[in-house]
Scaffold this motif. Sequence first.
Motif, PDB file in Angstrom:
ATOM      1  N   LEU A 105       0.836  -1.205   0.000  1.00 24.20           N
ATOM      2  CA  LEU A 105       0.000   0.000   0.000  1.00 24.20           C
ATOM      3  C   LEU A 105       0.863   1.245   0.000  1.00 24.20           C
ATOM      4  CD1 LEU A 105      -2.638  -1.089   2.621  1.00 24.20           C
ATOM      5  CD2 LEU A 105      -2.978  -0.836   0.170  1.00 24.20           C
ATOM      6  N   SER A 106       0.437   2.192  -0.814  1.00 18.57           N
ATOM      7  CA  SER A 106       1.212   3.409  -0.943  1.00 18.57           C
ATOM      8  C   SER A 106       0.892   4.334   0.235  1.00 18.57           C
ATOM      9  CB  SER A 106       0.822   4.039  -2.284  1.00 18.57           C
ATOM     10  OG  SER A 106       1.572   5.146  -2.516  1.00 18.57           O
ATOM     11  N   LEU A 107       1.666   4.192   1.290  1.00 17.35           N
ATOM     12  CA  LEU A 107       1.405   4.976   2.505  1.00 17.35           C
ATOM     13  C   LEU A 107       2.643   5.791   2.860  1.00 17.35           C
ATOM     14  CD1 LEU A 107      -0.017   2.030   4.655  1.00 17.35           C
ATOM     15  CD2 LEU A 107      -1.338   3.821   3.534  1.00 17.35           C
ATOM     16  N   GLY A 173      -7.625  12.425  -2.922  1.00 17.57           N
ATOM     17  CA  GLY A 173      -7.243  12.431  -4.337  1.00 17.57           C
ATOM     18  C   GLY A 173      -8.167  11.579  -5.189  1.00 17.57           C
ATOM     19  N   GLN A 174      -8.538  10.415  -4.676  1.00 15.57           N
ATOM     20  CA  GLN A 174      -9.385   9.518  -5.467  1.00 15.57           C
ATOM     21  C   GLN A 174     -10.702  10.208  -5.811  1.00 15.57           C
ATOM     22  OE1 GLN A 174      -8.591   6.588  -6.709  1.00 15.57           O
ATOM     23  NE2 GLN A 174     -10.617   6.143  -7.523  1.00 15.57           N
ATOM     24  N   HIS A 175     -11.232  10.944  -4.851  1.00 15.75           N
ATOM     25  CA  HIS A 175     -12.475  11.675  -5.104  1.00 15.75           C
ATOM     26  C   HIS A 175     -12.260  12.746  -6.177  1.00 15.75           C
ATOM     27  CE1 HIS A 175     -15.759  14.598  -3.545  1.00 15.75           C
ATOM     28  NE2 HIS A 175     -16.241  13.824  -4.475  1.00 15.75           N
ATOM     29  N   THR A 197      -0.557   2.380 -14.950  1.00  8.60           N
ATOM     30  CA  THR A 197      -0.992   3.599 -14.273  1.00  8.60           C
ATOM     31  C   THR A 197      -1.624   3.284 -12.917  1.00  8.60           C
ATOM     32  OG1 THR A 197      -2.059   5.726 -14.697  1.00  8.60           O
ATOM     33  CG2 THR A 197      -3.361   3.794 -15.213  1.00  8.60           C
ATOM     34  N   TYR A 198      -1.967   4.340 -12.207  1.00 11.25           N
ATOM     35  CA  TYR A 198      -2.576   4.223 -10.880  1.00 11.25           C
ATOM     36  C   TYR A 198      -3.925   3.490 -10.997  1.00 11.25           C
ATOM     37  CZ  TYR A 198      -5.292   5.837  -6.877  1.00 11.25           C
ATOM     38  OH  TYR A 198      -6.105   5.893  -5.787  1.00 11.25           O
ATOM     39  N   PRO A 199      -4.082   2.371 -10.339  1.00 11.62           N
ATOM     40  CA  PRO A 199      -5.295   1.564 -10.517  1.00 11.62           C
ATOM     41  C   PRO A 199      -6.585   2.285 -10.118  1.00 11.62           C
ATOM     42  CG  PRO A 199      -3.579   0.297  -9.407  1.00 11.62           C
ATOM     43  CD  PRO A 199      -3.098   1.708  -9.462  1.00 11.62           C
ATOM     44  N   VAL A 239      -6.752  13.141 -20.831  1.00  7.28           N
ATOM     45  CA  VAL A 239      -5.524  12.357 -20.656  1.00  7.28           C
ATOM     46  C   VAL A 239      -5.105  12.485 -19.195  1.00  7.28           C
ATOM     47  CG1 VAL A 239      -3.107  12.078 -21.332  1.00  7.28           C
ATOM     48  CG2 VAL A 239      -4.829  12.623 -23.055  1.00  7.28           C
ATOM     49  N   TYR A 240      -4.929  11.348 -18.555  1.00 10.96           N
ATOM     50  CA  TYR A 240      -4.549  11.310 -17.141  1.00 10.96           C
ATOM     51  C   TYR A 240      -3.031  11.140 -17.048  1.00 10.96           C
ATOM     52  CZ  TYR A 240      -3.760   9.229 -12.526  1.00 10.96           C
ATOM     53  OH  TYR A 240      -3.279   8.934 -11.271  1.00 10.96           O
ATOM     54  N   LEU A 241      -2.412  12.005 -16.265  1.00 15.94           N
ATOM     55  CA  LEU A 241      -0.945  11.945 -16.133  1.00 15.94           C
ATOM     56  C   LEU A 241      -0.537  12.117 -14.676  1.00 15.94           C
ATOM     57  CD1 LEU A 241      -0.444  14.191 -19.196  1.00 15.94           C
ATOM     58  CD2 LEU A 241       0.714  11.993 -18.999  1.00 15.94           C
ATOM     59  N   ASN A 246       5.328   8.361 -12.251  1.00 17.05           N
ATOM     60  CA  ASN A 246       4.353   7.353 -12.648  1.00 17.05           C
ATOM     61  C   ASN A 246       4.199   6.358 -11.488  1.00 17.05           C
ATOM     62  OD1 ASN A 246       4.294   4.340 -13.592  1.00 17.05           O
ATOM     63  ND2 ASN A 246       3.169   5.452 -15.166  1.00 17.05           N
ATOM     64  N   ASN A 247       2.966   5.985 -11.235  1.00 19.77           N
ATOM     65  CA  ASN A 247       2.703   4.942 -10.254  1.00 19.77           C
ATOM     66  C   ASN A 247       2.299   3.720 -11.077  1.00 19.77           C
ATOM     67  OD1 ASN A 247       1.884   3.373  -8.148  1.00 19.77           O
ATOM     68  ND2 ASN A 247       0.297   4.758  -7.377  1.00 19.77           N
ATOM     69  N   PRO A 248       3.107   2.693 -11.159  1.00 21.98           N
ATOM     70  CA  PRO A 248       4.116   2.224 -10.217  1.00 21.98           C
ATOM     71  C   PRO A 248       5.592   2.496 -10.529  1.00 21.98           C
ATOM     72  CG  PRO A 248       3.575   0.471 -11.744  1.00 21.98           C
ATOM     73  CD  PRO A 248       2.757   1.659 -12.154  1.00 21.98           C
ATOM     74  N   THR A 303      -4.033  15.327   1.044  1.00 19.33           N
ATOM     75  CA  THR A 303      -3.208  15.299   2.260  1.00 19.33           C
ATOM     76  C   THR A 303      -2.746  13.866   2.578  1.00 19.33           C
ATOM     77  OG1 THR A 303      -5.247  15.104   3.538  1.00 19.33           O
ATOM     78  CG2 THR A 303      -4.302  17.307   3.359  1.00 19.33           C
ATOM     79  N   ALA A 304      -3.206  12.897   1.770  1.00 24.93           N
ATOM     80  CA  ALA A 304      -2.998  11.488   2.132  1.00 24.93           C
ATOM     81  C   ALA A 304      -1.528  11.097   2.226  1.00 24.93           C
ATOM     82  CB  ALA A 304      -3.706  10.588   1.130  1.00 24.93           C
ATOM     83  N   LYS A 305      -0.718  11.562   1.291  1.00 27.31           N
ATOM     84  CA  LYS A 305       0.670  11.076   1.259  1.00 27.31           C
ATOM     85  C   LYS A 305       1.608  11.990   2.032  1.00 27.31           C
ATOM     86  CE  LYS A 305      -1.016   8.136  -1.582  1.00 27.31           C
ATOM     87  NZ  LYS A 305      -1.461   6.846  -1.120  1.00 27.31           N
ATOM     88  N   VAL A 306       1.069  13.047   2.603  1.00 32.20           N
ATOM     89  CA  VAL A 306       1.946  13.936   3.373  1.00 32.20           C
ATOM     90  C   VAL A 306       1.572  13.959   4.850  1.00 32.20           C
ATOM     91  CG1 VAL A 306       2.774  15.417   1.529  1.00 32.20           C
ATOM     92  CG2 VAL A 306       0.571  15.913   2.547  1.00 32.20           C
ATOM     93  N   LEU A 311      -7.417  10.864   6.704  1.00 33.38           N
ATOM     94  CA  LEU A 311      -8.079  12.170   6.815  1.00 33.38           C
ATOM     95  C   LEU A 311      -9.078  12.392   5.674  1.00 33.38           C
ATOM     96  CD1 LEU A 311      -7.860  14.574   8.727  1.00 33.38           C
ATOM     97  CD2 LEU A 311      -6.082  15.514   7.247  1.00 33.38           C
ATOM     98  N   ARG A 312      -8.757  11.833   4.500  1.00 32.18           N
ATOM     99  CA  ARG A 312      -9.606  11.928   3.308  1.00 32.18           C
ATOM    100  C   ARG A 312      -9.908  13.375   2.910  1.00 32.18           C
ATOM    101  NH1 ARG A 312      -7.905   8.840   1.327  1.00 32.18           N
ATOM    102  NH2 ARG A 312      -9.387   8.921  -0.352  1.00 32.18           N
ATOM    103  N   ILE A 313      -8.895  14.202   2.876  1.00 37.58           N
ATOM    104  CA  ILE A 313      -9.119  15.579   2.421  1.00 37.58           C
ATOM    105  C   ILE A 313      -8.096  15.910   1.329  1.00 37.58           C
ATOM    106  CG2 ILE A 313      -9.053  18.027   3.096  1.00 37.58           C
ATOM    107  CD1 ILE A 313     -11.488  16.523   4.216  1.00 37.58           C
TER     108      ILE A 313
HETATM  109  C1  LIG Z   1      -1.264   8.452  -7.950  1.00 42.60           C
HETATM  110  C2  LIG Z   1      -2.325   8.446  -6.901  1.00 42.60           C
HETATM  111  N1  LIG Z   1      -3.395   9.243  -7.044  1.00 42.60           N
HETATM  112  C3  LIG Z   1      -4.383   9.252  -6.134  1.00 42.60           C
HETATM  113  C4  LIG Z   1      -4.332   8.483  -5.010  1.00 42.60           C
HETATM  114  C5  LIG Z   1      -5.472   8.514  -4.039  1.00 42.60           C
HETATM  115  O1  LIG Z   1      -5.214   9.416  -3.011  1.00 42.60           O
HETATM  116  P1  LIG Z   1      -6.215   9.577  -1.761  1.00 42.60           P
HETATM  117  O2  LIG Z   1      -5.810   8.558  -0.747  1.00 42.60           O
HETATM  118  O3  LIG Z   1      -6.047  10.961  -1.303  1.00 42.60           O
HETATM  119  O4  LIG Z   1      -7.595   9.321  -2.266  1.00 42.60           O
HETATM  120  C6  LIG Z   1      -3.239   7.623  -4.819  1.00 42.60           C
HETATM  121  C7  LIG Z   1      -3.194   6.737  -3.657  1.00 42.60           C
HETATM  122  O5  LIG Z   1      -2.365   5.868  -3.530  1.00 42.60           O
HETATM  123  C8  LIG Z   1      -2.208   7.612  -5.778  1.00 42.60           C
HETATM  124  O6  LIG Z   1      -1.141   6.824  -5.658  1.00 42.60           O
END
Ligand SMILES: Cc1ncc(COP(=O)(O)O)c(C=O)c1O
Length: 465
Positions: A105-107, A173-175, A197-199, A239-241, A246-248, A303-306, A311-313
């Motif tokens: 998990l990307s934490l 971010g996902q939202h 790309t990011y799933p 186009v998503y970038l 790039n993840n992964p 704010t998720a990765k920092v 928190l989901r914001i």
């Molecule tokens: C590239 C990328 N975008 C978006 C997200 C989702 O972020 P959030 O947890 O803020 O929804 C992630 C989560 O791993 C991510 O790696």
Amino acid sequence: MTIWVPEIDAYTGSRYRAIAAAIGDAINAGSLQPGEKLPPQRRLADALGVTIGTVTRGYAEAERNGWVTARVGSGTYVSGCQDAKAFQMPHVETSGDTQHIDLSLSLPPPHPLRQQGLAAALASIGQSPEALSRGVNYQPAQGSAVQRQVFTAWLETLGFALEADELLITQGGQHGLQLSLQALLRPGELVAADTLTYPGLMSAARQSHLKLVGIPFDDQGMNAEALRAQCERQSPRMVYLTPEQNNPTGAVLSAERRDAIVALARKYDFWLLEDGVQYLPVEQRLTPLYCLAPERTLFVFSTAKVLAGGLRIGVLRAPPVLLERLTQTLRAQSWMVPPLLVDVACHWVNMASAREVMDWQSQELQSRQIMAAEMLAGFTLQAREGGSNLWLMLPEGFRAVAFSEQLKARGVLVTSAEPFCVGSAPAPQAIRLCLGAAQDQDTLGRALQILLECLRAGPLASPTL
Ligand SMILES: Cc1ncc(COP(=O)(O)O)c(C=O)c1O
């Protein structure tokens, strides 16, 4: 009884691979459902006019890709996830699992300052009549002007120049991604992304019934010529970038390609969805797309990765012309992001400990990267400098899905390339390690040691057919 018979003539290459690819495509298209039994091998062989061995190999290939599961004495079944080739949103359970070291998990790396920062923010909210008042009232769907100002000021300290009135506050971010796709595109429209790309983008696209096409990329990021060719065939609407990493794989979109892709966006009139969630300090970043093409770029941050994933914001920056559409969609989804949680984030980002934990994190990720590079010296690794992921290309003979299962049995969780593959793009034999996810450097070291032992032991023998 009729059975599922794929059109394998539509596929080039060997017949068994065609059968495997057809299975993947049928799952994606929904004509094979999770849990559904595949036809008995002999019957499918007869129907296709191929040998039973070809069908067996095709099924085995589909199983190696994780799309189906063979049950002894019973048959072969479509795997449980909704879209076997694409992404199953991981069920995140990080607490209490002491049996595994989870690098899947990307934490951000754990630090007591995160809990302390959250506690301090909550205490501060309790003392703030304005925040408490916002917490019990409805507020504008975009987020209150005060909250957007706070984010703008905070983001400026991180080197992101944004205007408060071009921001929407999101539930992470996902939202932000989901909102952009849902508000701007219609079902059936095309979104392009790197072939890996990011799933979460794939799952959001699927939820909105969008088509996704993978564009080849390399260590300079998305191949602009390949994108141009795609535009000539059928132009994407968006186009998503992830230009900074790039993840992964961690590939960075070069300055030259940023310019080329912006030029294509203007020529073929598509939106750019720029994902900056995987944070890097400003000194390490190139010019973001939203500065190069503000009129057509949506920028997602979180704010998720920092600070904290729970928190989901986050924020979504959009060209002014899109704000009303995005706001209406957000309103239709949930009226607004809970004002109280937004205030928690607003109070937290203003505390010195927020900066402290972010600075610590940058150093920590660099040390973890150095450690991993030293321990895995001699293997083919890719990583974004300062990033939290490591991409390990497995040596000849290894299969990524089988290898990640092998690691799991030894107590280490990683992610194979498969969930990152767009459409039927072939999965490289590689795994992603989230270096930030380990509790500390010792734990990471133990996980890497196990990984090393498994690599040195060589690939597992292939199952006999
Ligand atoms: C590239 C990328 N975008 C978006 C997200 C989702 O972020 P959030 O947890 O803020 O929804 C992630 C989560 O791993 C991510 O790696």
